[in-house]
Scaffold this active site. Sequence first.
Site, short mmCIF file in Angstrom:
data_model
loop_
_atom_site.label_atom_id
_atom_site.label_comp_id
_atom_site.label_asym_id
_atom_site.label_seq_id
_atom_site.Cartn_x
_atom_site.Cartn_y
_atom_site.Cartn_z
N LEU A 123 0.84 -1.20 0.00
CA LEU A 123 0.00 0.00 0.00
C LEU A 123 0.88 1.25 0.00
CD1 LEU A 123 -2.87 1.25 0.30
CD2 LEU A 123 -2.42 1.31 2.76
N HIS A 227 6.67 1.88 11.21
CA HIS A 227 7.36 3.07 10.70
C HIS A 227 6.38 4.25 10.78
CE1 HIS A 227 9.12 5.69 7.64
NE2 HIS A 227 10.24 5.02 7.82
C1 LIG Z 1 -0.47 4.43 3.83
C2 LIG Z 1 -0.83 5.61 2.92
C3 LIG Z 1 -1.18 5.09 1.56
C4 LIG Z 1 -2.09 6.28 3.51
O1 LIG Z 1 -2.44 7.39 2.75
P1 LIG Z 1 -2.65 8.82 3.42
O2 LIG Z 1 -1.42 9.14 4.19
O3 LIG Z 1 -3.10 9.77 2.38
O4 LIG Z 1 -3.87 8.51 4.41
P2 LIG Z 1 -4.68 9.47 5.37
O5 LIG Z 1 -6.02 9.65 4.76
O6 LIG Z 1 -3.90 10.70 5.72
O7 LIG Z 1 -4.79 8.59 6.69
C5 LIG Z 1 -5.51 7.42 6.70
C6 LIG Z 1 -6.17 7.28 8.07
O8 LIG Z 1 -5.16 7.16 9.07
C7 LIG Z 1 -5.33 8.18 10.06
N1 LIG Z 1 -4.00 8.60 10.49
C8 LIG Z 1 -3.09 9.27 9.78
N2 LIG Z 1 -1.97 9.48 10.48
C9 LIG Z 1 -2.17 8.90 11.68
C10 LIG Z 1 -1.39 8.75 12.85
N3 LIG Z 1 -0.17 9.24 12.92
N4 LIG Z 1 -1.92 8.07 13.91
C11 LIG Z 1 -3.19 7.57 13.84
N5 LIG Z 1 -3.97 7.67 12.74
C12 LIG Z 1 -3.48 8.33 11.68
C13 LIG Z 1 -6.06 9.29 9.36
O9 LIG Z 1 -6.78 10.07 10.28
C14 LIG Z 1 -6.97 8.52 8.43
O10 LIG Z 1 -8.12 8.05 9.09
P3 LIG Z 1 -9.54 8.75 8.79
O11 LIG Z 1 -9.74 8.64 7.30
O12 LIG Z 1 -10.50 7.93 9.60
O13 LIG Z 1 -9.41 10.17 9.24
C15 LIG Z 1 0.32 6.64 2.87
O14 LIG Z 1 0.49 7.21 4.16
C16 LIG Z 1 1.62 6.06 2.38
O15 LIG Z 1 1.85 5.89 1.19
N6 LIG Z 1 2.56 5.75 3.32
C17 LIG Z 1 3.92 5.29 3.00
C18 LIG Z 1 3.96 3.87 2.57
C19 LIG Z 1 3.65 2.88 3.69
O16 LIG Z 1 4.26 2.91 4.75
N7 LIG Z 1 2.68 2.01 3.41
C20 LIG Z 1 2.24 0.95 4.33
C21 LIG Z 1 3.21 -0.18 4.35
S1 LIG Z 1 2.54 -1.59 5.18
C22 LIG Z 1 1.69 -2.41 3.94
O17 LIG Z 1 1.77 -2.09 2.80
C23 LIG Z 1 0.76 -3.50 4.35
C24 LIG Z 1 -0.58 -2.94 4.74
C25 LIG Z 1 -1.58 -2.78 3.60
O18 LIG Z 1 -1.32 -3.22 2.47
O19 LIG Z 1 -2.68 -2.23 3.88
#
Ligand SMILES: CC(C)(COP(=O)(O)OP(=O)(O)OC[C@H]1O[C@@H](n2cnc3c(N)ncnc32)[C@H](O)[C@@H]1OP(=O)(O)O)[C@@H](O)C(=O)NCCC(=O)NCCSC(=O)CCC(=O)O
Length: 346
Positions: A123, A227
């Site tokens: 993701l 992370h």
């Molecule tokens: C994971 C994503 C795609 C998520 O996209 P966004 O950052 O735009 O999402 P977002 O809308 O801002 O946040 C999603 C939800 O998490 C909440 N949220 C955000 N930051 C938070 C924090 N620090 N603590 C608690 N909750 C938090 C938000 O309020 C929101 O919930 P509400 O909507 O309720 O407000 C991104 O952050 C990303 O690309 N991250 C880097 C790559 C990564 O680490 N990927 C996961 C690897 S692990 C993996 O891939 C396996 C898991 C899997 O496949 O699902």
Amino acid sequence: MIVRPIAHKDLDALYDLAKAAGVGMNSLPADRDYLAQKIDRAVESFQQSIPREQASYLFVLANDDDRALGVCGIEASIGWDEPWYTYRVSQMVHACRDINIYTNTPTLFLTNDQIGYSELCSLLVHPDARGHKNGPLLSRCRFLFIRQFRELFGEKLFAEMRGFNDEQGHSPFWDDLGKKFFNMEFERIDFLTGRGHRSIIAELMPKYPVYSHLLAESARNCIGKVHPNTQPALEMLKQEGLRYENYVAIFDGGPVMEAYIDDLRLIKQAQQLTAVATDPADLPSEQAPILLSNQKLEDYRCRLCFSYRLDGEQLYLPQNIIDGLLLENQTVTLASLYAKDANMLS
Ligand SMILES: CC(C)(COP(=O)(O)OP(=O)(O)OC[C@H]1O[C@@H](n2cnc3c(N)ncnc32)[C@H](O)[C@@H]1OP(=O)(O)O)[C@@H](O)C(=O)NCCC(=O)NCCSC(=O)CCC(=O)O
Ligand SMILES: NC(=[NH2+])NCCC[C@H](N)C(=O)O
């Protein structure tokens, strides 16, 4: 934004995403040839031309120009071609009442307990495209797909979350444990595990149980920790009902989240309705977001919608939304994006 199956034309965009992923996203190594093979396997999976257990479904988040700005995946069934390893974090108690000794230490046991599970993975949304509910769409679109093609997946589902590594890409967990048996930096290990050498490395790591109090505090603190950039991904899986059941990744200690598929909120609540095209001016705007998908495998489409009206078995939608979903017989699958809004649709 719309979610669709990955295609060969997405290779450049996937390579750009992988380069932006950073250390610890080991299913997306920044290796163009390897990513091309991953796309091949995904395309074959959507065509159903490879065995069910080997299927790997990759989806992209595409903008109006059809450029991929995000990716997510589902592995249909883990652990058949080669073992899949995790550590189970169990308790070991050493106690002697006579001399008033009682110690309880978490202990890491190497297991293959996830064999046959389906896996959510890969993701990632490009840093420029985060927010705007793109992450929530991409994470959750997979549940509607699994619901539609339930027979292609296992009884249980898991996701191995990216564990903690610092700004230099060092993992305190790896440095104190794996590295003593496999003398390489975490960044290199991460790349190699992503390139398919995962079980070779796992087999060279300690097989006997590891008493975690023998590890450095910095390593112990990584057990079950994600992370910082993975916190949103973790939050979304928790909201959908996946739980930490005391399994962690063997390389960086990241938590494994899991659930029975049939217990998941989106699997139970999604429903099929008939889409009816309506003038957007006649629809309320800024409604609670809903997820919409079609029921096609090769031509799967999923998107969000904020402007709609539900009336019995009919869902009134703007024409452009209906067109983008490539519906068959106007049948659309619908669920609320958030669990808290589910009642609104029942
Ligand atoms: C994971 C994503 C795609 C998520 O996209 P966004 O950052 O735009 O999402 P977002 O809308 O801002 O946040 C999603 C939800 O998490 C909440 N949220 C955000 N930051 C938070 C924090 N620090 N603590 C608690 N909750 C938090 C938000 O309020 C929101 O919930 P509400 O909507 O309720 O407000 C991104 O952050 C990303 O690309 N991250 C880097 C790559 C990564 O680490 N990927 C996961 C690897 S692990 C993996 O891939 C396996 C898991 C899997 O496949 O699902
Ligand atoms: N503990 C980890 N680093 N796990 C792997 C990275 C996260 C995620 N499962 C992926 O597909 O990329």
